[in-house]
Design an enzyme around this catalytic site. Structure first.
Site, mmCIF file in Angstrom:
data_model
loop_
_atom_site.group_PDB
_atom_site.id
_atom_site.type_symbol
_atom_site.label_atom_id
_atom_site.label_comp_id
_atom_site.label_asym_id
_atom_site.label_seq_id
_atom_site.Cartn_x
_atom_site.Cartn_y
_atom_site.Cartn_z
ATOM 1 C CB SER A 123 1.191 10.601 6.449
ATOM 2 O OG SER A 123 1.583 9.307 6.853
ATOM 3 C CE LYS A 149 -1.382 7.688 6.843
ATOM 4 N NZ LYS A 149 -1.776 7.448 5.443
ATOM 5 C CE LYS A 151 2.151 5.748 7.453
ATOM 6 N NZ LYS A 151 1.477 4.942 6.421
ATOM 7 C CG ASP A 176 -1.726 3.907 7.405
ATOM 8 O OD1 ASP A 176 -2.116 2.724 7.371
ATOM 9 O OD2 ASP A 176 -1.216 4.495 6.415
ATOM 10 C CD GLU A 201 -4.344 4.978 5.524
ATOM 11 O OE1 GLU A 201 -4.279 6.019 6.199
ATOM 12 O OE2 GLU A 201 -3.743 4.832 4.441
ATOM 13 C CG ASP A 226 -3.432 2.666 1.641
ATOM 14 O OD1 ASP A 226 -3.356 2.421 0.427
ATOM 15 O OD2 ASP A 226 -2.519 3.266 2.247
ATOM 16 C CE LYS A 250 -1.361 5.633 -0.082
ATOM 17 N NZ LYS A 250 -0.557 4.649 0.667
ATOM 18 N N GLY A 278 -0.910 9.473 -0.053
ATOM 19 C CA GLY A 278 0.374 9.880 -0.628
ATOM 20 C C GLY A 278 1.382 8.749 -0.600
HETATM 21 O O1 OSB Z 1 0.182 3.854 3.874
HETATM 22 O O2 OSB Z 1 -0.345 5.814 3.343
HETATM 23 C C1 OSB Z 1 0.513 4.949 3.438
HETATM 24 C C2 OSB Z 1 3.952 6.374 2.525
HETATM 25 C C3 OSB Z 1 4.499 5.311 1.856
HETATM 26 C C4 OSB Z 1 3.783 4.146 1.734
HETATM 27 C C5 OSB Z 1 2.498 4.053 2.291
HETATM 28 C C6 OSB Z 1 1.935 5.127 2.961
HETATM 29 C C7 OSB Z 1 2.691 6.297 3.092
HETATM 30 C C8 OSB Z 1 2.230 7.463 3.830
HETATM 31 C C9 OSB Z 1 2.897 8.780 3.513
HETATM 32 O O3 OSB Z 1 1.446 7.409 4.760
HETATM 33 C C10 OSB Z 1 2.013 9.762 2.839
HETATM 34 C C11 OSB Z 1 2.833 10.909 2.306
HETATM 35 O O4 OSB Z 1 3.154 11.809 3.090
HETATM 36 O O5 OSB Z 1 3.165 10.900 1.094
HETATM 37 MG MG MG Z 2 -1.889 3.843 4.293
#
Ligand code: OSB
Ligand code: MG
Length: 358
Positions: A123, A149, A151, A176, A201, A226, A250, A278
């Site tokens: 991510s 992924k 953002k 995402d 996402e 999510d 999660k 994560g």
């Molecule tokens: O939306 O998946 C998410 C991190 C913090 C809060 C929300 C998200 C995330 C990530 C990071 O996308 C995932 C990771 O590398 O741990």
């Molecule tokens: Mg997410």
């Protein structure tokens, strides 16, 4: 713990993690869990501080002194506490770790897992420029990761997706939004439909399912939920109304390993694939994520990546390592994360602790 790189999403930037760990003991063996709440109430309502409060004043008093035959029995004891799934999961996952040690089986097998190797994605946060994002993607693809992924947020979306796709025509790519859009943005998602994105996402509100179902009807790309999914019941309803075609699971958000199993099973019954999300975890939460990703319906690459992407020194030894082909191999020793903790480093990083004798 200081993150190696600041991580930016549509809801903010994280650089410094403050993490609550839960250690349980039967007098001679220990189990470890991690609370995956953020520092502020921006991903969901929980924070490091609320988790401490809810654990100390409600979850631990409701469960301590009770008899357990297995870790699965703890959630019903705290069912009267509404929400705060991440705080609950801190305790629940520590108990699973302890149970794996007592049963002398690796945690992933105790959970019912079958995947000895799991597929890893990364991510990647919002970057100051598109060039920096492209450079990061290049590094991660060369490191072997199987899915990228990115953002997105208003102003960092269609054009960014277009440039990423033109620089990397073949990669598995997803985006995402962390709830940054509304149904009024449907045209923007339609524009992104043509870039072969695996899934969007959580594009819409963190508590919504209805509008997601409407959006899913109007676009081709799969929606993955999510933030909106906290239980197997949520998953069932989302699937029933067509709010998503994929679910991100999660561990903290669904209240622990029993919750993961329940969401996983309901998705499998409906032919909906899941993957492990994560929360910028330390090695303890990370190893729990590796273990749960062994369940059969975790058929898409997760956000479970190498310890060294996050930390100069992780609190477990050995750290989580991703192979050059983008996979993590399950550990074959009996037990779970607790087997690998570095107590001296955890002690050094600890600013507050409290003991609850049975
Ligand atoms: O939306 O998946 C998410 C991190 C913090 C809060 C929300 C998200 C995330 C990530 C990071 O996308 C995932 C990771 O590398 O741990
Ligand atoms: Mg997410």
């Amino acid at each position: 713990m200081q993150l190696l790189h600041p991580f930016e999403t549509s809801f903010g930037v994280t650089q410094q993690r403050r993490i609550v760990l839960v250690k349980v003991s039967d007098g001679s063996h220990e189990g470890y869990g991690e609370v995956t709440a953020g520092e502020g109430p921006f991903y969901n309502h929980e924070t490091t501080e609320t988790a401490w409060h809810i654990l100390r004043d409600f979850i631990i008093p409701s469960s301590i002194g009770k008899e357990f035959t297995c870790a699965r029995d703890v959630l019903p004891l705290v069912a009267g506490i509404r929400g705060h799934n991440m705080a609950k999961a801190g305790l629940e996952t520590a108990l699973w770790d302890l149970e794996a040690t007592l049963e002398k089986v690796p945690l992933w097998k105790l959970l019912g897992g079958t995947r000895e190797k799991i597929d890893c994605g990364v991510s990647i946060g919002i970057k100051p420029t598109v060039d920096k994002l492209l450079a990061t993607i290049d590094t991660e693809i060369k490191a072997g990761y199987r899915r990228i992924k990115i953002k997105i947020k208003p102003g960092w979306d269609v054009e960014v997706v277009r440039e990423v796709r033109s620089a990397f025509p073949k990669i598995l790519l997803m985006a995402d939004a962390n709830s940054a859009y509304t149904l009024a943005d449907v045209d923007l998602f339609r524009k992104m439909d043509k870039y072969d994105i695996m899934m969007f996402e959580q594009p819409l509100h963190h508590e919504d399912m209805i509008d997601h179902a409407e959006l899913q009807k109007q676009i081709q790309t799969a929606i993955c939920l999510d933030e909106s999914i906290h239980s197997a019941d949520d998953a069932r309803k989302a699937i029933q109304i067509g709010a998503c075609r994929i679910i991100n699971v999660k561990l903290g958000r669904v209240g622990g390993h029993a919750g993961v199993r329940a969401v996983h099973d309901v998705c499998r019954e409906h032919g909906i694939p899941v993957w492990c999300g994560g929360m910028l975890e330390s090695g303890i939460g990370r190893l729990h994520n590796v273990a749960l990703s062994s369940l059969g319906n975790f058929s898409l690459p997760g956000d479970v990546s190498d310890s060294k992407r996050y930390w100069t020194e992780d609190i477990i030894n050995p750290p989580v390592e991703v192979s050059s082909s983008g996979q993590i191999t399950q550990r074959s020793e009996p037990g779970g994360p607790g087997r690998y903790v570095k107590p001296a480093l955890i002690e050094k990083l600890t600013v507050r602790s409290q003991v609850f004798p049975a």
